[in-house]
Design a protein around this motif. Structure first.
Motif, PDB file in Angstrom:
ATOM      1  N   ASP A 191      53.185 -10.619  36.128  1.00  0.00           N
ATOM      2  CA  ASP A 191      52.355  -9.919  37.104  1.00  0.00           C
ATOM      3  C   ASP A 191      51.782 -10.858  38.156  1.00  0.00           C
ATOM      4  O   ASP A 191      51.633 -10.485  39.321  1.00  0.00           O
ATOM      5  CB  ASP A 191      51.230  -9.157  36.409  1.00  0.00           C
ATOM      6  CG  ASP A 191      51.737  -7.911  35.695  1.00  0.00           C
ATOM      7  OD1 ASP A 191      52.887  -7.493  35.959  1.00  0.00           O
ATOM      8  OD2 ASP A 191      50.982  -7.360  34.872  1.00  0.00           O
ATOM      9  N   LYS A 192      51.470 -12.073  37.758  1.00  0.00           N
ATOM     10  CA  LYS A 192      50.955 -13.058  38.707  1.00  0.00           C
ATOM     11  C   LYS A 192      52.008 -13.368  39.771  1.00  0.00           C
ATOM     12  O   LYS A 192      51.690 -13.558  40.935  1.00  0.00           O
ATOM     13  CB  LYS A 192      50.550 -14.331  37.961  1.00  0.00           C
ATOM     14  CG  LYS A 192      49.822 -15.333  38.793  1.00  0.00           C
ATOM     15  CD  LYS A 192      49.343 -16.488  37.934  1.00  0.00           C
ATOM     16  CE  LYS A 192      48.613 -17.520  38.760  1.00  0.00           C
ATOM     17  NZ  LYS A 192      48.164 -18.633  37.929  1.00  0.00           N
ATOM     18  N   CYS A 193      53.264 -13.407  39.368  1.00  0.00           N
ATOM     19  CA  CYS A 193      54.364 -13.632  40.303  1.00  0.00           C
ATOM     20  C   CYS A 193      54.648 -12.376  41.139  1.00  0.00           C
ATOM     21  O   CYS A 193      54.898 -12.464  42.335  1.00  0.00           O
ATOM     22  CB  CYS A 193      55.613 -14.031  39.524  1.00  0.00           C
ATOM     23  SG  CYS A 193      57.151 -13.986  40.458  1.00  0.00           S
ATOM     24  N   ALA A 194      54.604 -11.203  40.510  1.00  0.00           N
ATOM     25  CA  ALA A 194      55.009  -9.960  41.170  1.00  0.00           C
ATOM     26  C   ALA A 194      53.956  -9.399  42.125  1.00  0.00           C
ATOM     27  O   ALA A 194      54.311  -8.754  43.121  1.00  0.00           O
ATOM     28  CB  ALA A 194      55.337  -8.911  40.111  1.00  0.00           C
ATOM     29  N   ALA A 195      52.681  -9.639  41.856  1.00  0.00           N
ATOM     30  CA  ALA A 195      51.623  -9.017  42.654  1.00  0.00           C
ATOM     31  C   ALA A 195      51.742  -9.297  44.148  1.00  0.00           C
ATOM     32  O   ALA A 195      51.696  -8.355  44.951  1.00  0.00           O
ATOM     33  CB  ALA A 195      50.251  -9.438  42.122  1.00  0.00           C
ATOM     34  N   PRO A 196      51.887 -10.538  44.578  1.00  0.00           N
ATOM     35  CA  PRO A 196      51.984 -10.754  46.031  1.00  0.00           C
ATOM     36  C   PRO A 196      53.210 -10.079  46.647  1.00  0.00           C
ATOM     37  O   PRO A 196      53.145  -9.614  47.783  1.00  0.00           O
ATOM     38  CB  PRO A 196      52.082 -12.275  46.178  1.00  0.00           C
ATOM     39  CG  PRO A 196      51.880 -12.871  44.851  1.00  0.00           C
ATOM     40  CD  PRO A 196      51.920 -11.786  43.835  1.00  0.00           C
ATOM     41  N   LYS A 197      54.290 -10.014  45.909  1.00  0.00           N
ATOM     42  CA  LYS A 197      55.505  -9.384  46.431  1.00  0.00           C
ATOM     43  C   LYS A 197      55.328  -7.883  46.575  1.00  0.00           C
ATOM     44  O   LYS A 197      55.784  -7.285  47.554  1.00  0.00           O
ATOM     45  CB  LYS A 197      56.681  -9.708  45.517  1.00  0.00           C
ATOM     46  CG  LYS A 197      57.003 -11.189  45.500  1.00  0.00           C
ATOM     47  CD  LYS A 197      58.060 -11.523  44.488  1.00  0.00           C
ATOM     48  CE  LYS A 197      58.264 -13.033  44.466  1.00  0.00           C
ATOM     49  NZ  LYS A 197      59.216 -13.470  43.488  1.00  0.00           N
ATOM     50  N   ILE A 198      54.667  -7.267  45.602  1.00  0.00           N
ATOM     51  CA  ILE A 198      54.427  -5.819  45.668  1.00  0.00           C
ATOM     52  C   ILE A 198      53.458  -5.478  46.794  1.00  0.00           C
ATOM     53  O   ILE A 198      53.678  -4.567  47.569  1.00  0.00           O
ATOM     54  CB  ILE A 198      53.886  -5.303  44.307  1.00  0.00           C
ATOM     55  CG1 ILE A 198      55.038  -5.159  43.323  1.00  0.00           C
ATOM     56  CG2 ILE A 198      53.166  -3.983  44.441  1.00  0.00           C
ATOM     57  CD1 ILE A 198      56.047  -4.091  43.685  1.00  0.00           C
ATOM     58  N   PHE A 199      52.350  -6.232  46.883  1.00  0.00           N
ATOM     59  CA  PHE A 199      51.370  -5.937  47.910  1.00  0.00           C
ATOM     60  C   PHE A 199      51.916  -6.198  49.310  1.00  0.00           C
ATOM     61  O   PHE A 199      51.502  -5.553  50.265  1.00  0.00           O
ATOM     62  CB  PHE A 199      50.077  -6.713  47.667  1.00  0.00           C
ATOM     63  CG  PHE A 199      49.290  -6.149  46.522  1.00  0.00           C
ATOM     64  CD1 PHE A 199      48.783  -4.865  46.581  1.00  0.00           C
ATOM     65  CD2 PHE A 199      49.078  -6.889  45.379  1.00  0.00           C
ATOM     66  CE1 PHE A 199      48.087  -4.319  45.530  1.00  0.00           C
ATOM     67  CE2 PHE A 199      48.381  -6.361  44.321  1.00  0.00           C
ATOM     68  CZ  PHE A 199      47.870  -5.076  44.395  1.00  0.00           C
ATOM     69  N   LYS A 200      52.862  -7.095  49.427  1.00  0.00           N
ATOM     70  CA  LYS A 200      53.497  -7.357  50.709  1.00  0.00           C
ATOM     71  C   LYS A 200      54.280  -6.117  51.159  1.00  0.00           C
ATOM     72  O   LYS A 200      54.331  -5.797  52.332  1.00  0.00           O
ATOM     73  CB  LYS A 200      54.431  -8.554  50.577  1.00  0.00           C
ATOM     74  CG  LYS A 200      55.007  -9.053  51.854  1.00  0.00           C
ATOM     75  CD  LYS A 200      55.728 -10.379  51.553  1.00  0.00           C
ATOM     76  CE  LYS A 200      56.886 -10.586  52.469  1.00  0.00           C
ATOM     77  NZ  LYS A 200      57.608 -11.813  52.162  1.00  0.00           N
ATOM     78  N   LEU A 201      54.852  -5.388  50.200  1.00  0.00           N
ATOM     79  CA  LEU A 201      55.610  -4.173  50.507  1.00  0.00           C
ATOM     80  C   LEU A 201      54.711  -2.984  50.832  1.00  0.00           C
ATOM     81  O   LEU A 201      55.149  -2.060  51.513  1.00  0.00           O
ATOM     82  CB  LEU A 201      56.513  -3.805  49.336  1.00  0.00           C
ATOM     83  CG  LEU A 201      57.626  -4.785  49.008  1.00  0.00           C
ATOM     84  CD1 LEU A 201      58.352  -4.346  47.737  1.00  0.00           C
ATOM     85  CD2 LEU A 201      58.601  -4.891  50.165  1.00  0.00           C
ATOM     86  N   THR A 202      53.479  -2.990  50.323  1.00  0.00           N
ATOM     87  CA  THR A 202      52.603  -1.840  50.533  1.00  0.00           C
ATOM     88  C   THR A 202      51.793  -1.909  51.819  1.00  0.00           C
ATOM     89  O   THR A 202      51.146  -0.969  52.178  1.00  0.00           O
ATOM     90  CB  THR A 202      51.628  -1.672  49.350  1.00  0.00           C
ATOM     91  OG1 THR A 202      50.840  -2.845  49.233  1.00  0.00           O
ATOM     92  CG2 THR A 202      52.359  -1.398  48.070  1.00  0.00           C
ATOM     93  N   LYS A 203      51.833  -3.039  52.512  1.00  0.00           N
ATOM     94  CA  LYS A 203      51.049  -3.162  53.736  1.00  0.00           C
ATOM     95  C   LYS A 203      51.683  -2.445  54.882  1.00  0.00           C
ATOM     96  O   LYS A 203      52.784  -2.182  55.015  1.00  0.00           O
ATOM     97  CB  LYS A 203      50.858  -4.626  54.092  1.00  0.00           C
ATOM     98  CG  LYS A 203      49.935  -5.311  53.113  1.00  0.00           C
ATOM     99  CD  LYS A 203      49.736  -6.745  53.511  1.00  0.00           C
ATOM    100  CE  LYS A 203      48.829  -7.430  52.502  1.00  0.00           C
ATOM    101  NZ  LYS A 203      48.615  -8.806  52.797  1.00  0.00           N
TER     102      LYS A 203
END
Length: 98
Positions: free
Chosen positions: A86-98
């Motif tokens: 999750d620490k790795c995935a969080a920035p990638k997911i939030f980058k997609l939701t912006k």
């Protein structure tokens, strides 16, 4: 209470120099109205497993021990692995939701 400023009220926001502004949500240009959005979290989490080799190895060795012994659990190893992913995935997911 009468006369006191409540958190989030216009009086409180004026005191701290903030005013409420309406939030607008922009549609995702990659999704047409005809297709359903695809949840990308599973693919991102799977890709992030490679950034957690120690946690993956510890969890897999625990699973093997449990299968051999037939008792116990690997809960703490699982949560360590999920935390790393999750620490790795969080920035990638939030980058997609912006």
């Amino acid at each position: 209470l009468e006369g006191e400023a409540r958190i989030g009220s216009d009086a409180t926001n004026a005191c701290i120099g903030k005013t409420k502004t309406p939030t607008t949500i922009q549609p995702n240009p990659n999704i047409t109205m005809d297709e359903d959005p695809v949840d990308q979290l599973p693919q991102i989490r799977e890709a992030c497993k490679s950034s957690c080799p120690t946690n993956v190895a510890a969890y897999e060795s625990c699973i093997k021990r449990i299968e051999t012994k037939g008792e116990g659990d690997c809960e703490s190893w699982y949560f360590d692995l999920v935390h790393c992913i999750d620490k790795c995935a969080a920035p990638k997911i939030f980058k997609l939701t912006k």
